[in-house]
Write a protein that holds these residues in place. Structure first.
Motif, mmCIF file in Angstrom:
data_model
loop_
_atom_site.group_PDB
_atom_site.id
_atom_site.type_symbol
_atom_site.label_atom_id
_atom_site.label_comp_id
_atom_site.label_asym_id
_atom_site.label_seq_id
_atom_site.Cartn_x
_atom_site.Cartn_y
_atom_site.Cartn_z
ATOM 1 N N ASP A 1 2.903 -5.508 7.686
ATOM 2 C CA ASP A 1 2.997 -4.053 7.699
ATOM 3 C C ASP A 1 4.147 -3.572 6.831
ATOM 4 O O ASP A 1 4.446 -2.386 6.786
ATOM 5 C CB ASP A 1 3.106 -3.502 9.128
ATOM 6 C CG ASP A 1 4.301 -4.051 9.886
ATOM 7 O OD1 ASP A 1 5.157 -4.718 9.266
ATOM 8 O OD2 ASP A 1 4.386 -3.798 11.097
ATOM 9 N N ARG B 90 0.847 -1.181 0.000
ATOM 10 C CA ARG B 90 0.000 0.000 0.000
ATOM 11 C C ARG B 90 0.888 1.237 0.000
ATOM 12 O O ARG B 90 1.847 1.348 0.773
ATOM 13 C CB ARG B 90 -0.883 -0.008 1.244
ATOM 14 C CG ARG B 90 -1.897 1.137 1.306
ATOM 15 C CD ARG B 90 -2.439 1.292 2.727
ATOM 16 N NE ARG B 90 -3.160 0.125 3.189
ATOM 17 C CZ ARG B 90 -4.475 -0.042 3.088
ATOM 18 N NH1 ARG B 90 -5.216 0.883 2.516
ATOM 19 N NH2 ARG B 90 -5.056 -1.132 3.575
ATOM 20 N N HIS B 91 0.543 2.213 -0.879
ATOM 21 C CA HIS B 91 1.252 3.494 -0.895
ATOM 22 C C HIS B 91 0.206 4.599 -1.027
ATOM 23 O O HIS B 91 -0.276 4.885 -2.126
ATOM 24 C CB HIS B 91 2.245 3.553 -2.057
ATOM 25 C CG HIS B 91 3.051 4.824 -2.074
ATOM 26 N ND1 HIS B 91 3.867 5.197 -1.034
ATOM 27 C CD2 HIS B 91 3.150 5.806 -3.005
ATOM 28 C CE1 HIS B 91 4.440 6.351 -1.313
ATOM 29 N NE2 HIS B 91 4.013 6.751 -2.503
ATOM 30 N N ARG C 93 -0.442 -3.297 5.212
ATOM 31 C CA ARG C 93 0.413 -2.458 4.368
ATOM 32 C C ARG C 93 1.029 -3.228 3.210
ATOM 33 O O ARG C 93 1.556 -2.625 2.278
ATOM 34 C CB ARG C 93 1.547 -1.851 5.197
ATOM 35 C CG ARG C 93 1.111 -1.145 6.474
ATOM 36 C CD ARG C 93 0.238 0.050 6.218
ATOM 37 N NE ARG C 93 0.878 1.049 5.371
ATOM 38 C CZ ARG C 93 0.287 2.147 4.932
ATOM 39 N NH1 ARG C 93 -0.994 2.372 5.228
ATOM 40 N NH2 ARG C 93 0.934 3.008 4.177
ATOM 41 N N TYR D 126 -6.719 -4.758 0.948
ATOM 42 C CA TYR D 126 -6.434 -3.381 1.362
ATOM 43 C C TYR D 126 -7.719 -2.617 1.673
ATOM 44 O O TYR D 126 -7.765 -1.813 2.600
ATOM 45 C CB TYR D 126 -5.639 -2.650 0.278
ATOM 46 C CG TYR D 126 -4.234 -3.168 0.091
ATOM 47 C CD1 TYR D 126 -3.380 -3.319 1.174
ATOM 48 C CD2 TYR D 126 -3.753 -3.499 -1.178
ATOM 49 C CE1 TYR D 126 -2.095 -3.801 0.998
ATOM 50 C CE2 TYR D 126 -2.474 -3.975 -1.358
ATOM 51 C CZ TYR D 126 -1.648 -4.133 -0.269
ATOM 52 O OH TYR D 126 -0.364 -4.600 -0.440
#
Length: 231
Positions: A168, A40-41, A93, A86
């Motif tokens: 994470d 995830r960003h 993460r 997500y």
């Protein structure tokens, strides 16, 4: 340093983490031609393309909005599974998707959940759920079913379809996939030996409280197998 430069630097760092995690997953023998790693960003995710993870590099990662309604050209069909996790789990993460043979074996014989038999297995959750649907997760609807089965666990065995783990950071997701493979192999061995004696709730709680530094240590060990970035 400007905010734009900081964001770009953060993306570059995360891309490098995804690439080395993907190469490590391949080096561990937990994927063949199929498998993915994502992270995830912000409101996007970075994910490996449908290609050999042993050759993963930052230049080939895809950047996909978390709220997309259609996958971009070149994206793996099972990107839907990563997106579903997500969307359902803001705490996650990173996601690793692999095909360990042990998961196929356990998924074909177990139902419901797989309790941990050793301390490190508790780092996957109080129990690993088994998703009873062997279809490829190449649609949002099918993928959402997988995310529901995962629930609050950190791993899920996909009957007839491998496994998925969370973390994470990309390295933690890969470390958990390694632990899931070990957990599945231990279950198969224990069943052959006789009765299965799983950890108690108190033991699981204690191990999970100690989890983060243990995952860091395990990932530091495993990542040395990933090798240098492909040129």
């Amino acid at each position: 340093m400007s905010r734009r430069t900081t964001v770009e630097s953060s993306a570059d760092t995360l891309s490098a983490e995804v690439a080395v995690a993907a190469r490590t997953l391949a080096a561990l023998g937990l994927v063949s031609a199929f498998g993915h790693v994502s992270a995830r960003h912000g409101d996007h995710m970075l994910i490996t393309p449908p290609a050999d993870l042993a050759k993963a590099c930052t230049d080939t990662l895809l950047n996909i909005p978390l709220d997309t309604e259609a996958l971009p050209a070149g994206a793996p069909g099972e990107a839907w599974a990563h997106l579903a996790v997500y969307r359902a789990r803001p705490d996650v993460r990173a996601v690793a998707r692999a095909t360990p043979e042990s998961a196929f074996a356990v998924g074909g014989t177990a139902s419901g959940t797989i309790p941990p038999l050793h301390g490190q297995g508790a780092l996957l959750g109080e129990a690993v759920p088994v998703h009873d649907d062997a279809r490829l997760m190449r649609s949002a609807g099918i993928a959402e079913g997988t995310a529901r089965t995962l629930g609050n666990a950190d791993a899920v065995v996909l009957r007839g379809n491998g496994a998925l783990t969370t973390g994470d950071a990309p390295g933690h997701a890969v470390a958990r996939m390694w632990l899931l493979d070990a957990t599945c192999r231990l279950h198969l061995a224990a069943r052959r030996a006789g009765a299965v004696h799983s950890l108690t709730r108190e033991e699981i709680t204690a191990w999970r409280a100690a989890g983060p530094p243990l995952l860091d240590r395990l990932w530091a060990h495993l990542r040395s197998l990933g090798g240098p970035s492909p040129r």
